[in-house]
Design a protein around this motif. Structure first.
Motif, short mmCIF file in Angstrom:
data_model
loop_
_atom_site.label_atom_id
_atom_site.label_comp_id
_atom_site.label_asym_id
_atom_site.label_seq_id
_atom_site.Cartn_x
_atom_site.Cartn_y
_atom_site.Cartn_z
N GLU A 141 -21.41 -19.42 -35.09
CA GLU A 141 -20.73 -20.50 -34.38
C GLU A 141 -20.65 -21.76 -35.24
OE1 GLU A 141 -22.51 -21.20 -30.63
OE2 GLU A 141 -21.95 -19.24 -29.79
N LYS A 142 -21.52 -21.87 -36.21
CA LYS A 142 -21.48 -23.00 -37.14
C LYS A 142 -21.03 -22.49 -38.50
CE LYS A 142 -24.21 -26.39 -36.81
NZ LYS A 142 -25.35 -27.34 -36.89
N ARG A 143 -20.35 -23.33 -39.24
CA ARG A 143 -19.81 -22.90 -40.51
C ARG A 143 -20.91 -22.71 -41.56
NH1 ARG A 143 -19.55 -26.98 -44.16
NH2 ARG A 143 -20.00 -29.05 -43.36
N MET A 144 -20.66 -21.84 -42.49
CA MET A 144 -21.60 -21.61 -43.58
C MET A 144 -21.40 -22.69 -44.65
SD MET A 144 -21.98 -18.26 -46.05
CE MET A 144 -20.56 -18.70 -47.09
N ILE A 145 -22.53 -23.23 -45.13
CA ILE A 145 -22.50 -24.21 -46.21
C ILE A 145 -22.73 -23.47 -47.53
CG2 ILE A 145 -23.54 -26.31 -47.12
CD1 ILE A 145 -22.13 -26.69 -44.46
N LYS A 146 -21.93 -23.81 -48.53
CA LYS A 146 -22.08 -23.12 -49.81
C LYS A 146 -22.24 -24.12 -50.94
CE LYS A 146 -17.05 -22.67 -50.34
NZ LYS A 146 -15.93 -21.75 -50.57
N MET A 147 -22.86 -23.65 -52.00
CA MET A 147 -23.10 -24.49 -53.16
C MET A 147 -23.27 -23.61 -54.39
SD MET A 147 -26.13 -27.24 -53.81
CE MET A 147 -26.19 -28.17 -55.35
N ASN A 148 -22.63 -24.01 -55.48
CA ASN A 148 -22.75 -23.30 -56.75
C ASN A 148 -23.75 -24.04 -57.62
OD1 ASN A 148 -22.32 -22.27 -59.45
ND2 ASN A 148 -20.39 -21.42 -58.69
N CYS A 149 -24.90 -23.42 -57.86
CA CYS A 149 -25.97 -24.07 -58.62
C CYS A 149 -25.59 -24.28 -60.08
CB CYS A 149 -27.24 -23.24 -58.54
SG CYS A 149 -27.87 -23.03 -56.86
N ALA A 150 -24.67 -23.47 -60.60
CA ALA A 150 -24.28 -23.60 -62.01
C ALA A 150 -23.24 -24.69 -62.20
CB ALA A 150 -23.75 -22.27 -62.52
N ALA A 151 -22.51 -25.04 -61.12
CA ALA A 151 -21.45 -26.02 -61.26
C ALA A 151 -21.95 -27.45 -61.12
CB ALA A 151 -20.37 -25.76 -60.20
N MET A 152 -23.19 -27.64 -60.68
CA MET A 152 -23.73 -28.97 -60.43
C MET A 152 -24.65 -29.38 -61.58
SD MET A 152 -23.77 -31.51 -58.25
CE MET A 152 -23.04 -30.66 -56.85
N PRO A 153 -24.47 -30.58 -62.14
CA PRO A 153 -25.40 -31.05 -63.18
C PRO A 153 -26.84 -31.05 -62.66
CG PRO A 153 -23.49 -32.49 -63.03
CD PRO A 153 -23.40 -31.55 -61.88
N ALA A 154 -27.78 -30.72 -63.52
CA ALA A 154 -29.18 -30.59 -63.11
C ALA A 154 -29.70 -31.87 -62.47
CB ALA A 154 -30.04 -30.21 -64.31
N GLY A 155 -29.25 -33.04 -62.96
CA GLY A 155 -29.73 -34.30 -62.43
C GLY A 155 -29.28 -34.58 -61.01
N LEU A 156 -28.15 -33.99 -60.60
CA LEU A 156 -27.61 -34.23 -59.25
C LEU A 156 -27.88 -33.08 -58.29
CD1 LEU A 156 -24.12 -35.76 -60.15
CD2 LEU A 156 -26.24 -36.97 -59.57
N LEU A 157 -28.41 -31.99 -58.82
CA LEU A 157 -28.61 -30.80 -57.99
C LEU A 157 -29.60 -31.07 -56.86
CD1 LEU A 157 -27.83 -27.88 -57.58
CD2 LEU A 157 -29.69 -27.21 -59.11
N GLU A 158 -30.71 -31.74 -57.17
CA GLU A 158 -31.72 -32.02 -56.14
C GLU A 158 -31.15 -32.90 -55.05
OE1 GLU A 158 -36.27 -33.79 -55.67
OE2 GLU A 158 -35.24 -33.87 -57.61
#
Length: 691
Positions: free
Chosen positions: A421-438
């Motif tokens: 019923e709620k949308r799935m949240i997705k994230m690509n760990c390789a596409a995000m700079p390490a400093g902003l990933l957290e």
């Protein structure tokens, strides 16, 4: 000096005594005046005590030095009882007094006397009080003195009561002003941290208390969360949060019984651990805590805990506790408002971030996510595993090469789960700079780092009660993996730059094209995180292991690209399909889709051709024949025709009782989604007749 026996002189003496006593406004002054005046009497009498009070019914005894003695029971069962019964003065010699009241004689430090006279004094409320006269000679004017003292005592008591009522009214007025000021000051704040800090400042201001704590139930069962503020040497020391077990907190009894209490806390008790800062700032063997229930809507929603830094300071009179209890009631309203505001603000932030997230993802939405193309045994086996695990909350690890459709399978797991019923949240760990990933994963507070002008919720917060898909999990930095492991195990985390514990309920779906086992051996991936992720691994087959699905995929991609690019492809030669099946496809399905899309764009006519620059090897000995296809391929073909017929029958009306959605027996949104997926333009149906 009083030496005459003249009646006029005696009358003048008693009248003067009465006038002087009427000018006294305290019991001490009253006794002092009486003692001074009676010293000139021929009997040389002196008053030793006066049993009377205007503020309460207990008996207080005053000796000539005005010291208070607690011997009320002796008098109530002794001389006082006698004069209340007879309503006449009681006159006894020294020997008679000692014989009749030995206990009273032993416990009261009487001066030397020969005669004892007890006078019955009637106060302004009709109560009998006692005045003792100790004299050298028999006191013959007891009746006259009784009358004078009764008049003066009634006047004194009326004055004392008026002063007491005046003080009570002033105190009530001051208490009301304090209550109004604290209430207005606290209710002006909306954020919980500011509300609690303002409460502490106001209580310190009006009550000079040095340690103020608000304890609230924590989201974690059987735990409390405390917000403490200390005022040490005119400095404000705030502690943001402190969590403790409910059973080890002094507030437990107040939560259970909803009654205020005073608790003397020793520094060697287990509960003293929750007051560590108090004992650290003001070292002592014990501290007295005032605990008051914060009640809202008929239930205890928290506890107001106050203490003075100096253990010997008495800051907990009944009047002060009663006022603090009223303040605690107003605090309940303020805290409930702050919690409601916090929830509304959180929901608002979540909506803003969700809209922002949707705006970022809107162009990437694949409307075919609910259909996985293929009938090979490899895909069938995967789908069986997906159906098995989807209905649970178990973490899933999708393993497969690049382009095998890991995100498509993750969406399928989410759609088949109870969380759909709620949308799935997705994230690509390789596409995000390490400093902003957290920051992107866990969110951040305002000022957490340069450029953090506002607080922001992370992906875990957005995925609360839903699913979070972390693609390329093998590329997550090693230093961030422990925090991810903690979220998976405890379902709680802290925003970057924050100290507040946020609890979530998230189902994790992870994917990677890397060999995590080898990475664990190489120390580039944490073994404990790998074991936590590897609860239910699903291997997605590469395209070279499902060659029988290529014809179906090619037809599907060709139709999809033709609709989007405005081209018409209705023929796919068998030799093209055969050529495509001979290719190794290192990029798997994604590479196949891109090749087909480029072929659609470059084909000169309605037949799909593979240009030489695509580097797809041909088979010269393969008999070429035209494979006619009517877009879109089944089962879309039947669905396509149904929608076209319904739209024509309803003159292009989609919604309403006479619309195409009603005619097809589906929702309006479902129909619009299918029209978009199949490339149906209702305006084109009636404009050029191409449908």
């Amino acid at each position: 000096m009083f030496i005459t026996t003249n009646d006029h002189t005696q009358s003048t003496f008693w009248l003067d005594l009465t006038h002087q006593l009427l000018e006294q406004f305290t019991i001490e002054d009253f006794l002092g005046c009486l003692q001074q005046k009676l010293a000139t009497h021929p009997a040389h009498g002196q008053p030793t005590l006066l049993v009377s009070t205007a503020e309460q019914l207990s008996w207080h005894i005053y000796d000539p030095q005005y010291r208070s003695l607690e011997q009320s029971e002796l008098f109530e069962n002794g001389p006082l009882h006698q004069i209340q019964t007879t309503r006449q003065p009681l006159e006894l010699s020294y020997d008679e007094f000692v014989k009749r009241y030995p206990a009273l004689f032993r416990q009261v430090n009487y001066p030397e006397f020969n005669y004892y006279t007890a006078l019955p004094l009637v106060d302004n409320k009709g109560r009998y009080n006692l005045c003792e006269i100790l004299s050298e000679k028999p006191f013959k004017d007891a009746q006259v003195l009784t009358h004078s003292l009764s008049i003066a005592l009634a006047h004194l008591q009326s004055h004392v009561e008026l002063r007491y009522q005046e003080r009570q009214l002033c105190r009530q007025r001051d208490d009301f002003h304090v209550l109004v000021n604290v209430t207005n000051s606290v209710l002006a704040q909306r954020e919980l941290d500011k509300v609690i800090l303002q409460i502490a400042r106001e209580i310190h201001r009006y009550f000079a208390l040095d340690a103020i704590t608000i304890t609230l139930p924590d989201n974690k069962p059987k735990h409390n969360i405390s917000y403490s503020t200390f005022f040490f040497n005119d400095q404000e020391i705030s502690l943001c949060e402190h969590r403790s077990l409910s059973k080890k907190s002094p507030s437990r009894q107040v939560f259970e019984h909803a009654k205020r209490s005073l608790h003397s806390l020793n520094n060697d008790e287990d509960m003293a651990l929750s007051e560590q800062k108090l004992f650290e700032l003001w070292p002592a063997l014990s501290h007295q805590l005032g605990l008051l229930p914060i009640i809202y809507a008929g239930k205890v929603c928290g506890v107001l805990k106050v203490a003075h830094g100096e253990p010997n300071t008495d800051s907990f009179s009944q009047n002060r506790l009663a006022l603090l209890e009223q303040i605690a009631e107003r605090v309940g309203i303020a805290i409930d408002n702050a919690l409601a505001y916090q929830q509304i603000k959180s929901l608002k932030e979540q909506l803003v971030h969700e809209n922002h997230y949707l705006s970022e993802q809107i162009d990437q939405i694949d409307h075919q996510f609910d259909q996985i193309i293929g009938r090979s045994s490899a895909i069938s086996n995967v789908m069986k595993q997906i159906e098995l695990v989807a209905k649970t909350d178990c973490s899933v690890l999708l393993l497969g090469e690049t382009g095998t459709g890991k995100e498509l399978f993750a969406k399928a797991i989410h759609q088949l789960s109870p969380r759909n019923e709620k949308r799935m949240i997705k994230m690509n760990c390789a596409a995000m700079p390490a400093g902003l990933l957290e920051s992107d994963l866990f969110g951040h507070e305002k000022g957490a780092f340069t450029g953090a002008s506002t607080s922001r919720a992370g992906r875990f917060e957005l995925a609360h009660q839903s699913s979070l898909f972390l693609d390329e999990i093998g590329d997550m930095p090693l230093e961030l993996q422990p925090k991810l492991l903690r979220v998976l195990q405890e379902q709680e985390f802290e925003r970057l730059g924050g100290s507040k514990l946020i609890q979530v309920n998230v189902r994790l779906i992870a994917a990677t094209n890397r060999d995590l086992k080898q990475m664990v051996e190489d120390k580039s991936f944490r073994s404990d995180l790998f074991y936590r992720l590897n609860v239910f691994p699903v291997r997605l087959p590469p395209l070279r292991e499902r060659l029988e699905d290529i014809p179906t995929l090619v037809k599907f991609f060709a139709f999809k690209a033709a609709r989007r690019l405005g081209r018409e492809i209705n023929s796919i030669p068998a030799k093209v399909l055969h050529q495509l099946q001979q290719h190794p496809w290192p990029g798997n399905v994604r590479e196949l889709e891109n090749v087909v899309e480029r072929a659609v764009l470059l084909s000169p006519g309605r037949e799909l051709c593979l240009p030489p620059e695509l580097n797809i090897q041909s088979e010269s000995d393969f008999a070429s024949f035209s494979h006619q296809v009517a877009p879109p391929p089944k089962p879309e073909h039947h669905q396509y025709d149904q929608i076209i017929s319904a739209l024509k029958a309803t003159n292009g009306i989609v919604a309403g009782p006479r619309g195409a959605a009603q005619k097809l027996g589906i929702k309006r949104t479902t129909l619009l989604s299918r029209m978009k997926r199949l490339g149906i333009d209702k305006n084109a149906i009636f404009s050029d007749g191409s449908y």
